[in-house]
Write a protein that holds these residues in place. Structure first.
Motif: not given
Length: 143
Positions: A23, A26, A30
């Motif tokens: 997590k 990410r 991103q």
């Protein structure tokens, strides 16, 4: 031989997250999530990819991805070109993720501050804890 000091300093900030490394990764890689906790960007997690970070303050950082090891390490150049040498920053930011029993330990190191760059160094020391606080909030919203 010693023409001015070539010694540089680094800012290191460490934080525990109650989230798995996937997590955190990410949110570090991103673009829409990076924008929420750091700055507007055109990031891609690919070694050699050149991208910009655009601050609300109007500044643009020239960056290039140096290392990508999914869920473990991310490193990129973090350069702020400026005519005034005191502001002309050439640095490297490295994120290191280590799984813990309760989540993930994140270590952020920004290296390359010259001794005459007290303002940039101070800004990074003050800024990274705030960025990581926002990162924690972004990751928590992804739950």
């Amino acid at each position: 031989m010693n023409e001015g000091s070539t010694e540089t300093r680094a800012v290191v900030v460490e934080r525990e997250f109650r989230h798995p490394a996937e997590k955190i990764w990410r949110a570090l890689t991103q673009p829409h999530l990076i924008e929420e906790w750091l700055m507007k960007n055109d990031f891609k997690p690919a070694v050699g990819h050149r991208f910009n970070l655009r601050g609300d303050w109007g500044g643009v950082l020239d960056c290039e991805v140096l290392a990508v090891e999914p869920h473990r390490t991310l490193s990129y150049r973090w350069d702020f070109p400026h005519d005034d040498a005191a502001y002309d920053l050439r640095s490297v930011v490295t994120f290191t993720l280590t799984p813990t029993r309760s989540g993930t330990h994140l270590r952020v190191e920004q290296s390359g501050f010259r001794p005459d760059q007290k303002q940039a160094y101070g800004g990074a020391r003050a800024g990274w804890p705030q960025f990581l606080e926002r990162l924690d909030q972004v990751v928590a919203q992804e739950d």
